[in-house]
Write a protein that holds these residues in place. Structure first.
Motif, PDB file in Angstrom:
ATOM      1  N   LEU A 297     -59.759  -9.267 -11.737  1.00 31.85           N
ATOM      2  CA  LEU A 297     -59.566  -9.326 -10.287  1.00 31.85           C
ATOM      3  C   LEU A 297     -60.712  -8.589  -9.595  1.00 31.85           C
ATOM      4  O   LEU A 297     -60.561  -7.480  -9.091  1.00 31.85           O
ATOM      5  CB  LEU A 297     -58.202  -8.741  -9.915  1.00 31.85           C
ATOM      6  CG  LEU A 297     -57.011  -9.442 -10.579  1.00 31.85           C
ATOM      7  CD1 LEU A 297     -55.706  -8.728 -10.243  1.00 31.85           C
ATOM      8  CD2 LEU A 297     -56.942 -10.913 -10.160  1.00 31.85           C
ATOM      9  N   VAL A 298     -61.869  -9.232  -9.587  1.00 35.52           N
ATOM     10  CA  VAL A 298     -63.078  -8.659  -9.013  1.00 35.52           C
ATOM     11  C   VAL A 298     -63.773  -9.735  -8.180  1.00 35.52           C
ATOM     12  O   VAL A 298     -63.527 -10.936  -8.349  1.00 35.52           O
ATOM     13  CB  VAL A 298     -64.029  -8.134 -10.111  1.00 35.52           C
ATOM     14  CG1 VAL A 298     -63.402  -6.960 -10.860  1.00 35.52           C
ATOM     15  CG2 VAL A 298     -64.399  -9.235 -11.098  1.00 35.52           C
ATOM     16  N   ASN A 299     -64.650  -9.297  -7.289  1.00 33.29           N
ATOM     17  CA  ASN A 299     -65.341 -10.224  -6.398  1.00 33.29           C
ATOM     18  C   ASN A 299     -66.139 -11.267  -7.163  1.00 33.29           C
ATOM     19  O   ASN A 299     -66.238 -12.427  -6.740  1.00 33.29           O
ATOM     20  CB  ASN A 299     -66.275  -9.444  -5.464  1.00 33.29           C
ATOM     21  CG  ASN A 299     -65.516  -8.748  -4.351  1.00 33.29           C
ATOM     22  OD1 ASN A 299     -64.296  -8.612  -4.409  1.00 33.29           O
ATOM     23  ND2 ASN A 299     -66.237  -8.267  -3.357  1.00 33.29           N
ATOM     24  N   SER A 327     -56.257  -8.020 -13.920  1.00 35.34           N
ATOM     25  CA  SER A 327     -56.369  -6.651 -13.395  1.00 35.34           C
ATOM     26  C   SER A 327     -57.789  -6.454 -12.911  1.00 35.34           C
ATOM     27  O   SER A 327     -58.707  -7.190 -13.294  1.00 35.34           O
ATOM     28  CB  SER A 327     -56.023  -5.627 -14.478  1.00 35.34           C
ATOM     29  OG  SER A 327     -56.924  -5.723 -15.569  1.00 35.34           O
ATOM     30  N   GLY A 328     -57.962  -5.451 -12.067  1.00 38.10           N
ATOM     31  CA  GLY A 328     -59.296  -5.209 -11.538  1.00 38.10           C
ATOM     32  C   GLY A 328     -59.260  -4.268 -10.357  1.00 38.10           C
ATOM     33  O   GLY A 328     -58.698  -3.165 -10.436  1.00 38.10           O
ATOM     34  N   GLU A 329     -59.813  -4.729  -9.235  1.00 36.76           N
ATOM     35  CA  GLU A 329     -59.914  -3.864  -8.056  1.00 36.76           C
ATOM     36  C   GLU A 329     -58.538  -3.620  -7.455  1.00 36.76           C
ATOM     37  O   GLU A 329     -57.754  -4.558  -7.262  1.00 36.76           O
ATOM     38  CB  GLU A 329     -60.851  -4.503  -7.033  1.00 36.76           C
ATOM     39  CG  GLU A 329     -62.285  -4.622  -7.551  1.00 36.76           C
ATOM     40  CD  GLU A 329     -63.205  -5.369  -6.603  1.00 36.76           C
ATOM     41  OE1 GLU A 329     -62.804  -5.567  -5.430  1.00 36.76           O
ATOM     42  OE2 GLU A 329     -64.301  -5.757  -7.025  1.00 36.76           O
ATOM     43  N   SER A 372     -65.003 -18.738  -9.044  1.00 40.14           N
ATOM     44  CA  SER A 372     -65.996 -17.704  -9.343  1.00 40.14           C
ATOM     45  C   SER A 372     -67.211 -17.749  -8.423  1.00 40.14           C
ATOM     46  O   SER A 372     -67.733 -18.821  -8.107  1.00 40.14           O
ATOM     47  CB  SER A 372     -66.456 -17.831 -10.793  1.00 40.14           C
ATOM     48  OG  SER A 372     -65.383 -17.750 -11.691  1.00 40.14           O
ATOM     49  N   ARG A 373     -67.672 -16.561  -8.027  1.00 40.48           N
ATOM     50  CA  ARG A 373     -68.976 -16.443  -7.387  1.00 40.48           C
ATOM     51  C   ARG A 373     -70.074 -16.579  -8.441  1.00 40.48           C
ATOM     52  O   ARG A 373     -71.073 -17.255  -8.243  1.00 40.48           O
ATOM     53  CB  ARG A 373     -69.121 -15.070  -6.707  1.00 40.48           C
ATOM     54  CG  ARG A 373     -68.452 -14.945  -5.367  1.00 40.48           C
ATOM     55  CD  ARG A 373     -68.758 -13.588  -4.729  1.00 40.48           C
ATOM     56  NE  ARG A 373     -68.260 -13.575  -3.356  1.00 40.48           N
ATOM     57  CZ  ARG A 373     -67.001 -13.367  -3.028  1.00 40.48           C
ATOM     58  NH1 ARG A 373     -66.106 -13.126  -3.982  1.00 40.48           N
ATOM     59  NH2 ARG A 373     -66.616 -13.384  -1.766  1.00 40.48           N
ATOM     60  N   VAL A 374     -69.868 -15.868  -9.552  1.00 48.89           N
ATOM     61  CA  VAL A 374     -70.808 -15.887 -10.677  1.00 48.89           C
ATOM     62  C   VAL A 374     -69.995 -16.151 -11.935  1.00 48.89           C
ATOM     63  O   VAL A 374     -68.991 -15.489 -12.174  1.00 48.89           O
ATOM     64  CB  VAL A 374     -71.552 -14.540 -10.815  1.00 48.89           C
ATOM     65  CG1 VAL A 374     -72.485 -14.569 -12.012  1.00 48.89           C
ATOM     66  CG2 VAL A 374     -72.316 -14.209  -9.546  1.00 48.89           C
ATOM     67  N   GLU A 375     -70.416 -17.103 -12.738  1.00 46.46           N
ATOM     68  CA  GLU A 375     -69.703 -17.394 -13.996  1.00 46.46           C
ATOM     69  C   GLU A 375     -70.748 -17.808 -15.033  1.00 46.46           C
ATOM     70  O   GLU A 375     -71.088 -18.981 -15.145  1.00 46.46           O
ATOM     71  CB  GLU A 375     -68.671 -18.503 -13.798  1.00 46.46           C
ATOM     72  CG  GLU A 375     -67.674 -18.601 -14.932  1.00 46.46           C
ATOM     73  CD  GLU A 375     -66.847 -17.351 -15.096  1.00 46.46           C
ATOM     74  OE1 GLU A 375     -67.096 -16.631 -16.092  1.00 46.46           O
ATOM     75  OE2 GLU A 375     -65.986 -17.074 -14.254  1.00 46.46           O
ATOM     76  N   PRO A 376     -71.278 -16.830 -15.779  1.00 47.96           N
ATOM     77  CA  PRO A 376     -72.346 -17.138 -16.733  1.00 47.96           C
ATOM     78  C   PRO A 376     -72.012 -18.299 -17.668  1.00 47.96           C
ATOM     79  O   PRO A 376     -72.824 -19.197 -17.867  1.00 47.96           O
ATOM     80  CB  PRO A 376     -72.508 -15.827 -17.496  1.00 47.96           C
ATOM     81  CG  PRO A 376     -72.116 -14.771 -16.493  1.00 47.96           C
ATOM     82  CD  PRO A 376     -70.990 -15.386 -15.716  1.00 47.96           C
ATOM     83  N   CYS A 377     -70.847 -18.273 -18.253  1.00 50.59           N
ATOM     84  CA  CYS A 377     -70.386 -19.412 -19.045  1.00 50.59           C
ATOM     85  C   CYS A 377     -68.965 -19.761 -18.648  1.00 50.59           C
ATOM     86  O   CYS A 377     -68.666 -20.846 -18.191  1.00 50.59           O
ATOM     87  CB  CYS A 377     -70.453 -19.129 -20.547  1.00 50.59           C
ATOM     88  SG  CYS A 377     -69.767 -20.475 -21.532  1.00 50.59           S
ATOM     89  N   GLY A 378     -68.080 -18.797 -18.796  1.00 54.45           N
ATOM     90  CA  GLY A 378     -66.665 -19.054 -18.599  1.00 54.45           C
ATOM     91  C   GLY A 378     -66.061 -19.557 -19.892  1.00 54.45           C
ATOM     92  O   GLY A 378     -66.579 -20.489 -20.512  1.00 54.45           O
ATOM     93  N   LEU A 379     -65.004 -18.917 -20.306  1.00 50.87           N
ATOM     94  CA  LEU A 379     -64.249 -19.381 -21.468  1.00 50.87           C
ATOM     95  C   LEU A 379     -62.881 -19.896 -21.069  1.00 50.87           C
ATOM     96  O   LEU A 379     -62.328 -20.782 -21.722  1.00 50.87           O
ATOM     97  CB  LEU A 379     -64.109 -18.253 -22.493  1.00 50.87           C
ATOM     98  CG  LEU A 379     -65.402 -17.782 -23.160  1.00 50.87           C
ATOM     99  CD1 LEU A 379     -65.134 -16.568 -24.043  1.00 50.87           C
ATOM    100  CD2 LEU A 379     -66.022 -18.898 -23.972  1.00 50.87           C
TER     101      LEU A 379
END
Length: 470
Positions: A297-299, A327-329, A372-379
């Motif tokens: 749970l992050v930006n 979980s996250g921010e 996602s804003r950024v998703e290098p690959c994503g699983l």
């Protein structure tokens, strides 16, 4: 060929995110292809280390600046993971339960890298490849070329995989004294923007580097948290290789965590049989379409947009259920908890990490959203496809490489580009409209489950890369 993978995470020993999944699977598939791949990682006081047997293969002493430390290299003796696993234990530094979150994290990973190199440099058998994962292991390529102590390792090829370029392991220069003695003429290789940057040092010093998808490799040159110029300048030694998934762990036909196992022929009945107990435990209606989110749970994951998007989607679509696991921010967690009170019987959030529950959700959900804003690959989208759960993804990074929209003939997912509450809601509206069409949904589920995102192809790409260096 002997390949050593260096990583802070490796499933099932210790996993925080996708890095753990990758390092827990890639070496296994490389071993199946005939490579002698092993993993060396820090020791953590966790269930895996308590429940399994290890033998001591080396003990040594070193220093972190003027602070001496003793370390022990432990080997798991049953080879149950499909590859050799080594743990480096350092009392007071690498004997704690958590992977991250400690104030002396820089010292932890630096000590690990020093201990590893002290161990390897005295071995008669040299590795053919050192494969370093993310910034936590980023000083290894620098140290073997710039530290007098490890100069005998300078001809060992190094490969660095960037799982997430947003995190770089920054250290202030007052910690330079913690490093082993180095050739001061090469001090600049450590620097980026006035601080020690382990990821930047890794990219400068490694023989080759990879990113975890072709699209993310391209994105690093214009979105990498300050390293854009470096990635562009070094692009000639970069390669994008899409991650795979461990199809033995992620297999609805054999998954012991499911209420009912299923295959491509029984997917409709199997998913419903898994939805009913999950919905019952969450207070939801199993007859309604179920959209889920699983992740941090992050930006970076677009999670800051989730509370608004979920609220608007549930208000617009009274026949919709929504589940969240993550979980996250703290602010995002609180906003998602508040929705439990606003939409009883239609929404449920579980704050935390739960591997078993994640498997149950993949099997039960109809759709998985990844804004996602950024998703290098994503699983997660690959897991959802394996379980016949349609991914709803923002087209970025590896999501762009692995999910094709259903509006094209070859499509099997729902994609969107707008990074906004409205963009997420519009994509969810498409999912709600699709759900009643059971014939099309059934065809798409079979297409999803027939896709091959196993590690076999990706592992061979890495092996080809190694062969070009060795």
């Amino acid at each position: 060929m002997n390949v050593i993978h260096l990583s802070a995470e490796c499933y099932p020993v210790a996993k925080v995110g996708g890095l753990g999944d990758v390092v827990g699977a890639l070496p296994k598939y490389q071993c199946l292809a005939g490579v002698n791949a092993s993993v060396v990682m820090p020791f953590y006081d966790r269930k895996f280390t308590r429940d399994n047997r290890f033998e001591t293969v080396y003990e040594g002493s070193s220093t972190l600046g003027n602070r001496p430390f003793h370390f022990t290299v432990l080997k798991e003796i049953t080879n149950q993971l499909g590859f050799s696993l080594y743990l480096i234990r350092i009392p007071g530094l690498l004997d704690r339960p958590e992977v991250y979150c400690y104030n002396d994290e820089s010292e932890q990973f630096l000590a690990f890298q020093v201990a590893f190199l002290d161990w390897i440099v005295q071995r008669e058998e040299r590795p053919h490849i050192l494969h370093c994962h993310d910034h936590h292991m980023g000083l290894v390529p620098f140290l073997i070329t710039s530290s007098y102590r490890y100069r005998s390792l300078a001809n060992v090829p190094t490969v660095v995989t960037v799982h997430n370029g947003q995190y770089q392991g920054w250290m202030s220069w007052d910690k330079a004294d913690l490093l082993p003695e180095i050739d001061l003429s090469k001090k600049g290789l450590l620097d980026w923007d006035g601080v020690i940057n382990p990821l930047a040092a890794a990219i400068k010093c490694c023989w080759r580097f990879t990113a975890v998808s072709p699209s993310y490799m391209a994105e690093l040159s214009h979105n990498s948290n300050g390293l854009e110029y470096l990635f562009a300048a070094e692009s000639g030694k970069g390669q994008g290789i899409i991650n795979g998934i461990d199809t033995e762990v992620w297999n609805p036909q054999t998954d012991p965590m499911l209420a009912r196992k299923y295959n491509v022929r029984s997917v409709a009945a199997g998913k419903q049989a898994n939805k009913e107990p999950l919905a019952g435990a969450s207070g939801l209606d199993p007859s309604k379409p179920l959209v889920a989110f699983i992740g941090r749970l992050v930006n970076e994951k677009g999670a800051d947009l989730l509370p608004g998007a979920i609220r608007l989607s549930l208000e617009k679509n009274p026949g919709l259920n929504f589940l969240v696991l993550g979980s996250g921010e703290a602010e995002i967690e609180d906003q998602l908890r508040e929705l439990n009170e606003l939409f009883p019987g239609r929404y449920h959030a579980t704050i935390g990490y739960n591997e078993v529950l994640s498997h149950k959700i993949y099997a039960a959900a109809d759709f998985l959203v990844m804004p996602s804003r950024v998703e290098p690959c994503g699983l997660n989208q690959l897991y959802s496809l394996r379980y016949g759960t349609m991914p709803i993804v923002r087209s970025t990074g590896g999501l762009k490489d692995t999910v094709i929209d259903i509006e094209t003939p070859e499509g099997y997912g729902i994609t969107f580009t707008s990074l906004s509450v409205a963009g997420i809601c519009a994509a969810i509206d498409r999912a709600v409209a699709l759900y009643p069409d059971t014939a099309r949904t059934g065809t798409l589920r079979k297409k999803m489950m027939g896709l091959d995102f196993s590690w076999h192809q990706s592992a061979n790409q890495y092996i080809n890369l190694y062969n070009s260096l060795y």
